[in-house]
Design a protein around this motif. Sequence first.
Motif, PDB file in Angstrom:
ATOM      1  N   UNK A  44       0.681  -1.289   0.062  1.00 45.76           N
ATOM      2  CA  UNK A  44      -0.031   0.027  -0.113  1.00 45.76           C
ATOM      3  C   UNK A  44       0.886   1.392   0.131  1.00 45.76           C
ATOM      4  N   UNK A  45       0.527   2.126  -0.999  1.00 47.91           N
ATOM      5  CA  UNK A  45       1.258   3.395  -0.858  1.00 47.91           C
ATOM      6  C   UNK A  45       0.008   4.358  -0.653  1.00 47.91           C
ATOM      7  N   UNK A  46       0.390   5.728  -0.972  1.00 52.66           N
ATOM      8  CA  UNK A  46      -0.619   6.845  -0.578  1.00 52.66           C
ATOM      9  C   UNK A  46      -1.921   6.748  -1.458  1.00 52.66           C
ATOM     10  N   UNK A  47      -1.390   6.499  -2.821  1.00 52.64           N
ATOM     11  CA  UNK A  47      -2.394   6.402  -3.753  1.00 52.64           C
ATOM     12  C   UNK A  47      -2.871   5.321  -4.482  1.00 52.64           C
ATOM     13  N   UNK A  48      -2.152   4.121  -4.076  1.00 45.94           N
ATOM     14  CA  UNK A  48      -2.183   2.701  -4.740  1.00 45.94           C
ATOM     15  C   UNK A  48      -2.101   1.807  -3.865  1.00 45.94           C
ATOM     16  N   UNK A  49      -2.719   0.597  -4.188  1.00 44.61           N
ATOM     17  CA  UNK A  49      -2.789  -0.731  -3.435  1.00 44.61           C
ATOM     18  C   UNK A  49      -2.702  -1.786  -4.514  1.00 44.61           C
ATOM     19  N   UNK A  50      -1.551  -2.477  -4.142  1.00 44.89           N
ATOM     20  CA  UNK A  50      -1.382  -3.785  -4.941  1.00 44.89           C
ATOM     21  C   UNK A  50      -1.368  -4.993  -4.222  1.00 44.89           C
ATOM     22  N   UNK A  89      -0.051 -11.151 -12.312  1.00 44.95           N
ATOM     23  CA  UNK A  89      -0.624 -11.715 -11.274  1.00 44.95           C
ATOM     24  C   UNK A  89      -0.951 -10.855 -10.122  1.00 44.95           C
ATOM     25  N   UNK A  90      -1.336  -9.732 -10.441  1.00 51.63           N
ATOM     26  CA  UNK A  90      -1.641  -8.566  -9.596  1.00 51.63           C
ATOM     27  C   UNK A  90      -3.197  -8.075  -9.655  1.00 51.63           C
ATOM     28  N   UNK A  91      -3.862  -7.550  -8.516  1.00 49.63           N
ATOM     29  CA  UNK A  91      -4.953  -6.617  -8.344  1.00 49.63           C
ATOM     30  C   UNK A  91      -4.584  -5.402  -7.813  1.00 49.63           C
ATOM     31  N   UNK A  92      -5.193  -4.392  -8.397  1.00 44.78           N
ATOM     32  CA  UNK A  92      -4.901  -3.100  -7.974  1.00 44.78           C
ATOM     33  C   UNK A  92      -6.022  -2.094  -7.872  1.00 44.78           C
ATOM     34  N   UNK A  93      -5.864  -1.354  -6.757  1.00 51.07           N
ATOM     35  CA  UNK A  93      -6.945  -0.223  -6.311  1.00 51.07           C
ATOM     36  C   UNK A  93      -6.013   1.139  -6.292  1.00 51.07           C
ATOM     37  N   UNK A  94      -6.787   2.125  -6.806  1.00 49.45           N
ATOM     38  CA  UNK A  94      -6.314   3.449  -6.879  1.00 49.45           C
ATOM     39  C   UNK A  94      -7.157   4.208  -5.871  1.00 49.45           C
ATOM     40  N   UNK A  95      -6.567   5.079  -5.378  1.00 47.83           N
ATOM     41  CA  UNK A  95      -7.453   5.962  -4.253  1.00 47.83           C
ATOM     42  C   UNK A  95      -6.573   6.577  -3.226  1.00 47.83           C
ATOM     43  N   UNK A  96      -7.016   7.240  -2.146  1.00 52.27           N
ATOM     44  CA  UNK A  96      -6.242   7.817  -0.997  1.00 52.27           C
ATOM     45  C   UNK A  96      -6.134   6.838   0.022  1.00 52.27           C
ATOM     46  N   UNK A  97      -4.823   6.365   0.604  1.00 55.20           N
ATOM     47  CA  UNK A  97      -4.904   5.504   1.452  1.00 55.20           C
ATOM     48  C   UNK A  97      -3.915   5.786   2.639  1.00 55.20           C
ATOM     49  N   UNK A  98      -4.534   6.086   3.790  1.00 49.96           N
ATOM     50  CA  UNK A  98      -3.816   6.523   4.955  1.00 49.96           C
ATOM     51  C   UNK A  98      -3.638   5.273   5.724  1.00 49.96           C
ATOM     52  N   UNK A  99      -2.545   5.163   5.988  1.00 54.73           N
ATOM     53  CA  UNK A  99      -1.709   3.954   6.654  1.00 54.73           C
ATOM     54  C   UNK A  99      -0.841   4.101   7.808  1.00 54.73           C
TER      55      UNK A  99
END
Length: 124
Positions: A44-50, A89-99
Amino acid sequence: MKRLLFAASIALCSNLVLADGDLKPQQGGVMAEAKSGNRIELVVSADMAMVYLSDHSGNTIESKGSTGELTLLTGTEKTTASLSASGTNTLMARGKFKTSTESKAIVKFTLPGKTEEQVRLKLK
């Protein structure tokens, strides 16, 4: 006494034989294994999750036609995002992720022709 020691030795050895070792992330994320034996690595990064998919042996799983959902829980904040196939072999989501180091994640994913799987992870 000898029987007790023998039984304890067998019990300890059987656990070693069944142990699969540590889940070792390849992309710098956190890993979990579903009940089916399929494994995911979440990055997970600030704007994307893989989400990287692999089987019990570490071989990649084709993500074409797969779908999923990521739920991140950070303190009292809850963020949900749809995952879609993105690459081999990946799934991706874009957005704002605060972790944070206290964040937890729930990843639900469905491979083509299979039932939905779910794993829970604690981010580091």
